[in-house]
Design a protein around this motif. Structure first.
Motif, mmCIF file in Angstrom:
data_model
loop_
_atom_site.group_PDB
_atom_site.id
_atom_site.type_symbol
_atom_site.label_atom_id
_atom_site.label_comp_id
_atom_site.label_asym_id
_atom_site.label_seq_id
_atom_site.Cartn_x
_atom_site.Cartn_y
_atom_site.Cartn_z
ATOM 1 N N ARG A 179 0.845 -1.194 0.000
ATOM 2 C CA ARG A 179 0.000 0.000 0.000
ATOM 3 C C ARG A 179 0.874 1.236 0.000
ATOM 4 O O ARG A 179 1.934 1.278 0.604
ATOM 5 N N ARG A 180 0.384 2.272 -0.683
ATOM 6 C CA ARG A 180 1.131 3.525 -0.745
ATOM 7 C C ARG A 180 0.151 4.685 -0.849
ATOM 8 O O ARG A 180 -0.943 4.538 -1.402
ATOM 9 N N GLU A 181 0.557 5.829 -0.334
ATOM 10 C CA GLU A 181 -0.295 7.015 -0.345
ATOM 11 C C GLU A 181 0.025 7.888 -1.566
ATOM 12 O O GLU A 181 1.191 8.083 -1.916
ATOM 13 N N PHE A 182 -1.028 8.426 -2.189
ATOM 14 C CA PHE A 182 -0.886 9.307 -3.342
ATOM 15 C C PHE A 182 -1.818 10.505 -3.192
ATOM 16 O O PHE A 182 -3.007 10.337 -2.901
ATOM 17 N N SER A 183 -1.282 11.701 -3.411
ATOM 18 C CA SER A 183 -2.163 12.861 -3.528
ATOM 19 C C SER A 183 -2.951 12.720 -4.832
ATOM 20 O O SER A 183 -2.446 12.194 -5.825
ATOM 21 N N ILE A 184 -4.188 13.182 -4.816
ATOM 22 C CA ILE A 184 -5.058 13.043 -5.992
ATOM 23 C C ILE A 184 -4.864 14.239 -6.906
ATOM 24 O O ILE A 184 -4.911 15.389 -6.463
ATOM 25 N N VAL A 185 -4.630 13.971 -8.183
ATOM 26 C CA VAL A 185 -4.398 15.035 -9.167
ATOM 27 C C VAL A 185 -5.709 15.659 -9.625
ATOM 28 O O VAL A 185 -5.834 16.877 -9.751
ATOM 29 N N SER A 186 -6.682 14.812 -9.878
ATOM 30 C CA SER A 186 -7.952 15.300 -10.419
ATOM 31 C C SER A 186 -8.761 16.006 -9.343
ATOM 32 O O SER A 186 -8.496 15.876 -8.143
ATOM 33 N N ALA A 187 -9.761 16.749 -9.775
ATOM 34 C CA ALA A 187 -10.642 17.466 -8.861
ATOM 35 C C ALA A 187 -11.863 16.608 -8.543
ATOM 36 O O ALA A 187 -12.233 15.720 -9.322
ATOM 37 N N PRO A 188 -12.530 16.842 -7.413
ATOM 38 C CA PRO A 188 -13.771 16.126 -7.122
ATOM 39 C C PRO A 188 -14.794 16.261 -8.244
ATOM 40 O O PRO A 188 -15.569 15.330 -8.496
ATOM 41 N N ALA A 189 -14.770 17.415 -8.936
ATOM 42 C CA ALA A 189 -15.713 17.625 -10.036
ATOM 43 C C ALA A 189 -15.459 16.688 -11.209
ATOM 44 O O ALA A 189 -16.321 16.522 -12.077
ATOM 45 N N ASP A 190 -14.256 16.058 -11.261
ATOM 46 C CA ASP A 190 -13.917 15.167 -12.374
ATOM 47 C C ASP A 190 -14.452 13.747 -12.198
ATOM 48 O O ASP A 190 -14.385 12.949 -13.133
ATOM 49 N N LEU A 191 -14.905 13.393 -10.975
ATOM 50 C CA LEU A 191 -15.404 12.036 -10.742
ATOM 51 C C LEU A 191 -16.522 11.689 -11.723
ATOM 52 O O LEU A 191 -17.306 12.557 -12.100
ATOM 53 N N PRO A 192 -16.594 10.449 -12.214
ATOM 54 C CA PRO A 192 -15.908 9.246 -11.742
ATOM 55 C C PRO A 192 -14.498 9.036 -12.285
ATOM 56 O O PRO A 192 -13.900 7.998 -12.017
ATOM 57 N N THR A 193 -13.956 9.993 -13.040
ATOM 58 C CA THR A 193 -12.559 9.899 -13.460
ATOM 59 C C THR A 193 -11.671 10.365 -12.311
ATOM 60 O O THR A 193 -11.948 11.387 -11.675
ATOM 61 N N LEU A 194 -10.615 9.616 -12.043
ATOM 62 C CA LEU A 194 -9.671 9.976 -10.985
ATOM 63 C C LEU A 194 -8.257 9.765 -11.483
ATOM 64 O O LEU A 194 -7.962 8.753 -12.128
ATOM 65 N N ARG A 195 -7.382 10.726 -11.182
ATOM 66 C CA ARG A 195 -6.004 10.649 -11.665
ATOM 67 C C ARG A 195 -5.017 10.734 -10.502
ATOM 68 O O ARG A 195 -5.206 11.487 -9.562
ATOM 69 N N LEU A 196 -3.942 9.938 -10.627
ATOM 70 C CA LEU A 196 -2.833 9.952 -9.683
ATOM 71 C C LEU A 196 -1.542 10.117 -10.459
ATOM 72 O O LEU A 196 -1.504 9.867 -11.673
ATOM 73 N N ALA A 197 -0.488 10.534 -9.790
ATOM 74 C CA ALA A 197 0.811 10.651 -10.444
ATOM 75 C C ALA A 197 1.897 10.240 -9.469
ATOM 76 O O ALA A 197 1.751 10.386 -8.249
ATOM 77 N N TYR A 198 2.992 9.734 -9.997
ATOM 78 C CA TYR A 198 4.094 9.312 -9.134
ATOM 79 C C TYR A 198 5.404 9.390 -9.906
ATOM 80 O O TYR A 198 5.437 9.369 -11.139
ATOM 81 N N LYS A 199 6.507 9.484 -9.162
ATOM 82 C CA LYS A 199 7.834 9.512 -9.766
ATOM 83 C C LYS A 199 8.179 8.125 -10.281
ATOM 84 O O LYS A 199 7.995 7.120 -9.614
ATOM 85 N N ASP A 200 8.721 8.074 -11.479
ATOM 86 C CA ASP A 200 9.077 6.794 -12.075
ATOM 87 C C ASP A 200 10.232 7.027 -13.043
ATOM 88 O O ASP A 200 10.224 7.979 -13.820
ATOM 89 N N GLY A 201 11.215 6.170 -12.968
ATOM 90 C CA GLY A 201 12.297 6.261 -13.938
ATOM 91 C C GLY A 201 13.539 6.962 -13.438
ATOM 92 O O GLY A 201 14.527 7.055 -14.163
ATOM 93 N N ASP A 202 13.535 7.460 -12.175
ATOM 94 C CA ASP A 202 14.709 8.158 -11.675
ATOM 95 C C ASP A 202 15.348 7.416 -10.512
ATOM 96 O O ASP A 202 16.160 7.966 -9.787
ATOM 97 N N GLN A 203 15.004 6.140 -10.308
ATOM 98 C CA GLN A 203 15.557 5.369 -9.218
ATOM 99 C C GLN A 203 16.252 4.126 -9.749
ATOM 100 O O GLN A 203 15.733 3.429 -10.618
ATOM 101 N N LYS A 204 17.441 3.816 -9.209
ATOM 102 C CA LYS A 204 18.174 2.633 -9.634
ATOM 103 C C LYS A 204 17.554 1.366 -9.073
ATOM 104 O O LYS A 204 17.577 0.314 -9.711
ATOM 105 N N HIS A 205 17.004 1.463 -7.853
ATOM 106 C CA HIS A 205 16.437 0.275 -7.215
ATOM 107 C C HIS A 205 15.025 0.602 -6.713
ATOM 108 O O HIS A 205 14.815 0.842 -5.522
ATOM 109 N N PRO A 206 14.054 0.615 -7.601
ATOM 110 C CA PRO A 206 12.682 0.934 -7.183
ATOM 111 C C PRO A 206 12.126 -0.147 -6.265
ATOM 112 O O PRO A 206 12.544 -1.304 -6.312
#
Length: 516
Positions: free
Chosen positions: A332-359
């Motif tokens: 489990r991991r925590e993510f801030s939500i990118v989309s607005a409540p007005a966008d539901l039922p669409t929901l968007r998340l974002a995370y860092k990817d590609g800058d770690q040697k050992h993810p």
């Protein structure tokens, strides 16, 4: 003084963030168990070393076995640390024993605690604290053992307080548990005063308070059980409400039918039910529909929600991605939500990817998820939300920390609210400025801190042009900071560096990335 404390708090959080929450709690409980075994040889605590070790062996084996069986049946990854944390909490709650009857009772408590994680749960969220449930059932039904809470003894007061503070600092629940302690101790003092008067005994507030703190399980109950994230409601006022309720019931146990009381673990279970009532609307399933890179090192995931999900712009959710052989960071991991409540039922998340040697194993599993994958949300949490009214706002974002601000600004735009907002956006280079088009469309005045000059900046955006983002630099680009409520989303060290300037703001709300 406040500035120094804020900076210190964030720097300590940055250090503690190197460990996952489960691993930190596990280490803290192991340390407490070792201290208890050592103290048992001095006679300062009730149980003997043999009773402690034998009880833990039984609890650890039973909880681990039930967890392993349930997770195999449900095709979930087995997490040994979670099993051992449950066993260790029960070790300090149940009466240690060397008798067959006592060990059997503890084994039943462990089995019930482990089973409750799967049978008394809602979409990955525990409805009841597992250890409290196991202990309560065995105690109330008299199944061979009982909840003695032997951890509430003067010799263990300091170790519990120090180790508990480390855990609470990491989970940022110090204030919640402090409210619980103040209420529990206060109510206990009143109860002792009433009992002393009825019995004609002498009474002093200081002695009663000392007794409540050093010879009761309040410290352990608050630090290691009340603060459990999966039984916490989403908003801070709700968490305070639960803490106060548990404090009242624990401080003055109500006798039921002359047989048992609603104190200690039973008080916590009642608080859990209130917390679940607050949080049930935040549980849902997410169906992945699209993924794309929004910067060279950040991915955005777009989902369609299935179930009842509600949130306030700026809040975060906990996303569960089951996978084989998870590392210490868990599933489990925590993510801030990118989309607005007005966008539901669409929901968007974002995370860092590609800058770690050992993810982490979690990130590898999340990266492998294909469109159509169904992932669970265990809840939405957080008070990183805009204040009521129209007071001017300052938003400070570092890298992918801009996500809650995208949600807030999009919601303001969707609802037609006109608010004076200044966004400070920090990134390593202009290519790492995520969601630029969406932010530009909101019309918020934005100052970007990047090494290179961004191309084609709109009129309401500006480049800091080499200004260093420290307390002095922040005041240079936002001279009216004293009129604004400041929000900052980023690494704890950045928050610590900016503390002298941020403390001059009209208000301050932080959203630190610890251990991500």
């Amino acid at each position: 003084m406040i500035t120094t404390f804020t900076a210190l708090r964030q720097r300590v959080l940055a250090v503690l963030g190197a460990l996952s929450m489960y691993r930190l709690v596990f280490f803290a409980l192991v340390a407490l168990a070792v201290i208890a075994v050592v103290l048992s040889f001095t006679g300062l605590i009730g149980p003997t070393a043999a009773e402690i070790l034998a009880s833990f062996a039984v609890l650890g084996a039973v909880v681990s076995a039930v967890d392993a069986l349930a997770q195999r049946l449900l095709r979930l990854p087995w997490r040994i640390e979670s099993s051992l944390v449950t066993a260790l909490i029960l070790l300090f709650v149940m009466a240690p024993s060397l008798t067959v009857q006592g060990l059997a009772g503890n084994a039943v408590a462990g089995a019930l605690a482990a089973a409750s994680k799967y049978l008394i749960a809602w979409r990955g969220r525990h409805i009841l604290n597992p250890a409290a449930f196991g202990a309560a059932v065995v105690t109330v039904l008299g199944l061979g053992s009982f909840s003695s809470w032997w951890v509430g003894t003067p010799a263990l007061t300091l170790p519990v307080a120090l180790l508990g503070l480390i855990v609470l600092w990491r989970t940022e629940k110090v204030r919640i548990v402090l409210v619980f302690l103040l209420v529990a101790v206060g109510v206990s003092v009143v109860r002792q005063a009433v009992q002393a008067e009825a019995a004609g005994l002498a009474f002093t507030v200081s002695d009663a308070a000392a007794l409540a703190i050093t010879q009761s399980p309040y410290l352990f109950l608050g630090a290691f059980m009340l603060s459990e994230p999966l039984t916490m409601p989403p908003r801070r006022w709700q968490q305070f409400s639960v803490a106060a309720l548990v404090g009242v019931l624990a401080g003055w146990p109500i006798i039921i039918g002359g047989a048992f009381t609603l104190g200690q673990e039973r008080a916590l279970l009642i608080g859990n039910l209130l917390a679940f009532a607050f949080a049930v609307r935040g549980s849902a399933r997410l169906i992945l529909t699209k993924r794309e890179f929004v910067t060279p090192t950040a991915q955005e995931l777009t989902f369609r929600t299935r179930g009842r999900l509600s949130f306030v712009a700026g809040q975060y959710l906990e996303l569960e991605v089951p996978h084989r052989n998870p590392d210490a960071r868990g599933t489990r991991r925590e993510f801030s939500i990118v989309s607005a409540p007005a966008d539901l039922p669409t929901l968007r998340l974002a995370y860092k990817d590609g800058d770690q040697k050992h993810p982490s194993s979690y990130k590898r599993a999340l990266k492998a998820a294909e469109p159509g994958a169904v992932l669970g949300v265990t809840g939405t949490w957080g008070d990183f939300v805009l204040p009521r009214g129209t007071a001017p706002v300052l938003m400070v974002a570092a890298g992918i920390g801009v996500t809650p601000f995208v949600s807030q600004l999009r919601q303001l735009q969707a609802t037609g609210v006109d608010r004076d907002v200044v966004l400070i956006y920090v990134a390593s280079e202009s290519a790492e400025l995520a969601f630029r088009a969406e932010l530009e469309a909101t019309g918020a005045r934005t100052v970007v801190f990047v090494r290179d000059r961004p191309a084609d900046l709109p009129a309401h955006w500006s480049w800091a042009q080499g200004v260093r983002l420290d307390a002095e630099g922040l005041e240079r680009v936002v001279p009216d900071i004293a009129l604004r409520h400041a929000f900052i989303s980023g690494p704890p060290r950045l928050i610590a560096d900016l503390a002298p300037a941020l403390q001059k703001a009209r208000g301050l709300t932080t959203d630190a990335f610890a251990g991500y």
